[in-house]
Design a protein around this motif. Structure first.
Motif, PDB file in Angstrom:
ATOM      1  N   HIS A 287       0.905  -1.373  -0.193  1.00 46.43           N
ATOM      2  CA  HIS A 287      -0.173  -0.123  -0.258  1.00 46.43           C
ATOM      3  C   HIS A 287       0.069   1.340  -0.245  1.00 46.43           C
ATOM      4  O   HIS A 287       0.979   2.344  -1.002  1.00 46.43           O
ATOM      5  N   PHE A 288       1.944   1.262   0.928  1.00 45.68           N
ATOM      6  CA  PHE A 288       2.607   2.597   0.682  1.00 45.68           C
ATOM      7  C   PHE A 288       3.446   2.534  -0.233  1.00 45.68           C
ATOM      8  O   PHE A 288       3.779   4.008  -1.520  1.00 45.68           O
ATOM      9  N   LEU A 323      12.154   0.261  -1.138  1.00 47.37           N
ATOM     10  CA  LEU A 323      11.410   0.540   0.087  1.00 47.37           C
ATOM     11  C   LEU A 323      11.525   2.121   0.947  1.00 47.37           C
ATOM     12  O   LEU A 323      11.420   2.132   1.593  1.00 47.37           O
ATOM     13  N   ARG A 324      13.177   0.760   1.346  1.00 50.94           N
ATOM     14  CA  ARG A 324      14.179   1.456   2.322  1.00 50.94           C
ATOM     15  C   ARG A 324      14.482   3.342   1.588  1.00 50.94           C
ATOM     16  O   ARG A 324      14.038   3.866   2.687  1.00 50.94           O
ATOM     17  N   THR A 325      15.044   3.006   0.517  1.00 53.00           N
ATOM     18  CA  THR A 325      15.034   4.586  -0.216  1.00 53.00           C
ATOM     19  C   THR A 325      13.853   5.387  -0.445  1.00 53.00           C
ATOM     20  O   THR A 325      14.520   6.455   0.219  1.00 53.00           O
ATOM     21  N   GLY A 326      12.864   4.721  -0.918  1.00 56.35           N
ATOM     22  CA  GLY A 326      11.574   5.386  -1.170  1.00 56.35           C
ATOM     23  C   GLY A 326      11.300   6.358   0.208  1.00 56.35           C
ATOM     24  O   GLY A 326      10.941   8.049   0.140  1.00 56.35           O
ATOM     25  N   ARG A 327      11.046   5.174   1.507  1.00 59.38           N
ATOM     26  CA  ARG A 327      10.947   6.316   2.736  1.00 59.38           C
ATOM     27  C   ARG A 327      11.808   7.479   2.853  1.00 59.38           C
ATOM     28  O   ARG A 327      11.238   8.517   3.654  1.00 59.38           O
ATOM     29  N   ALA A 328      12.969   6.610   2.867  1.00 61.98           N
ATOM     30  CA  ALA A 328      13.858   8.046   3.117  1.00 61.98           C
ATOM     31  C   ALA A 328      13.785   9.679   2.411  1.00 61.98           C
ATOM     32  O   ALA A 328      13.964  10.395   2.208  1.00 61.98           O
ATOM     33  N   LEU A 329      13.726   8.927   0.885  1.00 60.94           N
ATOM     34  CA  LEU A 329      13.403  11.167  -0.120  1.00 60.94           C
ATOM     35  C   LEU A 329      11.733  11.276  -0.043  1.00 60.94           C
ATOM     36  O   LEU A 329      11.864  12.503  -0.332  1.00 60.94           O
TER      37      LEU A 329
END
Length: 739
Positions: A287-288, A323-329
């Motif tokens: 979903h994210f 997922l990890r990089t998208g959350r940080a950006l």
């Protein structure tokens, strides 16, 4: 003559400068300056004349120049404070620099500003606004020419009147103040006051108009900037809204990850609770990612994420890294948007506040002014100032006179002093003979006979007045100068071996005959048996000096040279000076130059040397004819007469060149006929100050002929004319002596 002397002389005449390198070498730099100053002072009359003319100009200009009056209006320059104040609160803040005051003066003196003043009706209606032109012609000339007095006409157009006002206007800032003085200088006091006040009033009106225009323009500009800030703020806020769903998905994902972490500490992966938690975690991650992709691909954010595309891993190959990089950006972009919203909110709020302040007070830092003092109608004229006119007239006259004197000195090609003569030629001066004033000699002679009534002047009645060795005149300074010449010649060498002394000159009229005769009289006065021979066969003058016939019965030197008589037979021994014997020129000859045979001259001079202690030869001018050049090698003492302020320097130079070419030695120069002045004592080695008159006039000269000297007999009078001139001299002399 030494070669160095000639080179110095040529250098001196190459630039026609009386104070050249040779002169400097002779007298040094200080001597050159001294001679220049003396030469300038010698033409003091030009300086005095120009100063008198300058004084007269000052008096005339002062009388013709109309009085002018100065009126002054003073402005106080101010600056408004950049803060919200009431309209009547204006702080007196010092201007930043003189540049602001200079700008203000430039604005006031601009033609646009002055044209508005010139267009004012109250200014154009002022009586005497346009000054009447000054007619510099004398009043008597105006009356004679029937010139009508000028009448004032209507004022010119505003553009032309503005130029006139600019000529009357002067601006100045008082030191260490913000006071600006507006001065108007005008022949009419009322006009000066009115125009000064009008300029100040017009400038203040322009300041008020500019201030209102500036406030309106500033508010409009601030409004435009505030609208731009608002649009940017709305844009940043809209971009942040795009990420709200993604942020909510991230928050839910972060919370479920914490629950899974706790369950992992209690249950194994195969436990039903653990398997259910992991399934939910997978759903939240998907979903994210879905919400993140939607936000990233929004049109307003597409440009930003295109730049970040290289930072995101491939989802298919590395889902966890994506997922990890998208959350940080996502969090980085949200932080940037929050900061932009904060800054643009502050900017927009500031713009709104600024607009409000401008509506109250206007834009800060605005220049303003007020009238400190209005002009007063002047009572006393400010110009013309008599002292200034007289100073300028005398100063200008002095400068002009000095310039004229300097030019005359530079153009003067004559010798003025002994020091100048010696410095130029490098040849010693044997004596300086001042100009003889026959009136002084007549007074001395008359005084002598009044004290010696038994003596008679009859033996000397026929003598030329310029002969100074007569009773009563032999004790004057004139006679002493010739005694100095006699002593100088005697010091040239052993008198028993140097008996023949020859006198010549470059040009006619330099006084060679009077010098020869007076020198012979001075020698005879020392009990020296002296023979005076007139070897100027073209224009003889010795017979005139003594009042004796040119052609006596016994003959003259021309008869001896022609072989018709012996020298002993033509000597005139009947002379009031018993030690002086004379040989006159004798009869006229057609070719005097051919008569001067060197062998015959040697025989005549050899006989004279054997029978006399001193032999004096009066010869023709050197540049006119070659006669003297034939005689020069046969004499012992060769003296050149140079008349002061008479003979051109080029003539003396030419004489020295001719003598050097002939290998004839010049033993000295006699500086003759100078006018003694107090300033020249020491320059001419003279004995004192005697006011004397000028003797002689300048002749034109050439190098091939006598010029005004003429051919033989051309200027000679006949015997009747000679007798007539002698009789006139006798009458004049008897009248002076009252005998």
């Amino acid at each position: 003559m030494r070669s160095q002397d000639k080179s110095d002389l040529l250098e001196e005449y190459s630039d026609d400068d009386s104070y050249s390198a040779s002169s400097r070498a002779a007298g040094g730099g200080s001597g050159q300056i001294k001679r220049l100053v003396m030469a300038l002072l010698g033409r003091w009359y030009w300086i005095v004349l120009c100063m008198l003319i300058g004084w007269g100009w000052a008096v005339y200009a002062l009388d013709k120049t109309p009085n002018r009056y100065t009126a002054t209006t003073t402005l106080l320059m101010k600056v408004q404070v950049d803060q919200v104040l009431s309209r009547d609160q204006i702080a007196d803040i010092p201007l930043e620099s003189m540049e602001a005051m200079n700008t203000t003066m430039a604005q006031i003196s601009s033609l646009d500003m002055l044209e508005r003043v010139a267009a004012r009706q109250d200014v154009r209606e002022l009586p005497g606004l346009v000054p009447l032109p000054v007619d510099w012609r004398p009043e008597w000339l105006q009356e004679k020419m029937g010139v009508e007095p000028p009448v004032a006409g209507p004022p010119p157009q505003a553009a032309n009147l503005a130029k006139m006002i600019r000529g009357w206007l002067s601006l100045s800032v008082r030191p260490v103040t913000r006071l600006l003085d507006i001065r108007i200088d005008h022949p009419t006091p009322e006009v000066a006051k009115a125009v000064a006040d009008a300029i100040a009033s017009e400038y203040l009106a322009e300041l008020r108009s500019d201030a209102a225009m500036n406030r309106s323009w500033v508010i409009e500009l601030l409004s435009e900037e505030a609208e731009d800030a608002r649009e940017l703020l709305e844009e940043a806020t809209g971009s942040l809204v795009t990420y709200n769903q993604a942020l909510e998905s991230k928050t839910s994902l972060d919370a479920h990850e914490a629950i899974v972490a706790q369950l992992e500490q209690t249950y194994l992966p195969a436990h039903p609770k653990m398997m259910g938690a992991l399934a939910e975690l997978k759903r939240l991650q998907d979903h994210f990612i879905k919400d993140f992709e939607i936000a990233r691909k929004a049109p307003s954010e597409a440009a930003y994420w295109e730049e970040k595309a290289d930072f995101l891993p491939n989802f298919e190959q590395d889902p966890e890294g994506y997922l990890r990089t998208g959350r940080a950006l996502l969090m980085s972009r949200v932080g940037i948007l929050n900061k932009e919203i904060s800054n643009r909110t502050s900017l927009y709020s500031g713009m709104l506040k600024r607009i409000e302040e401008s509506r109250v007070n206007g834009e800060g830092g605005e220049l303003s002014a007020e009238i400190e003092n209005l002009a007063r109608t002047p009572v006393f004229p400010s110009s013309p100032v008599p002292k200034s006119f007289y100073t300028k007239g005398l100063g200008g006259g002095f400068a002009a006179g000095l310039a004229i004197a300097f030019v005359l000195v530079r153009l003067d090609s004559k010798f003025q002093t002994v020091a100048q003569l010696e410095g130029t030629t490098g040849i010693a001066t044997l004596a300086a003979i001042s100009d003889i004033n026959v009136a002084h000699l007549a007074k001395a002679e008359k005084l002598y006979y009044s004290k010696h009534p038994d003596d008679s002047p009859e033996p000397y009645i026929d003598w030329d007045p310029h002969l100074v060795f007569r009773p009563g005149t032999s004790s004057t300074s004139y006679a002493e100068m010739y005694r100095v010449l006699r002593a100088s010649v005697s010091l040239l060498g052993d008198e028993t071996k140097r008996k023949i002394t020859m006198f010549s000159s470059a040009l006619p009229g330099e006084g060679k005959t009077s010098t020869s005769v007076n020198f012979a009289l001075a020698a005879a006065g020392q009990r020296k048996k002296t023979l005076l021979i007139d070897l100027d066969l073209r224009k003889p003058s010795i017979h005139k000096a003594f009042g004796i016939p040119r052609i006596p019965e016994s003959g003259g030197i021309s008869d001896c040279l022609a072989g018709d008589a012996h020298i002993n037979d033509v000597i005139i021994r009947d002379c009031p000076e018993k030690n002086l014997h004379i040989v006159v020129s004798g009869k006229r000859v057609g070719q005097p130059g051919e008569l001067l045979n060197r062998d015959k001259l040697k025989m005549i001079l050899a006989w004279a040397v054997e029978n006399y202690d001193i032999v004096v030869l009066d010869t023709a001018p050197l540049l006119a004819v070659p006669d003297s050049r034939v005689i020069a090698p046969l004499v012992d003492n060769f003296c050149l007469i140079v008349r002061a302020n008479y003979v051109p320097k080029g003539a003396v130079r030419r004489v020295l060149e001719v003598l050097e070419d002939d290998e004839s030695k010049l033993d000295g120069i006699v500086f003759n006929g100078f006018v003694e002045t107090r300033r020249a004592i020491g320059e001419n080695y003279s004995y004192g100050y005697y006011k004397t008159s000028r003797y002689g006039r300048s002749y034109q000269y050439g190098y091939g002929s006598y010029g005004s000297y003429g051919a033989y007999g051309a200027d000679d009078e006949d015997e009747a004319e000679s007798a007539k001139a002698l009789e006139k001299r006798r009458k004049r002399r008897r009248k002076q002596m009252k005998v």
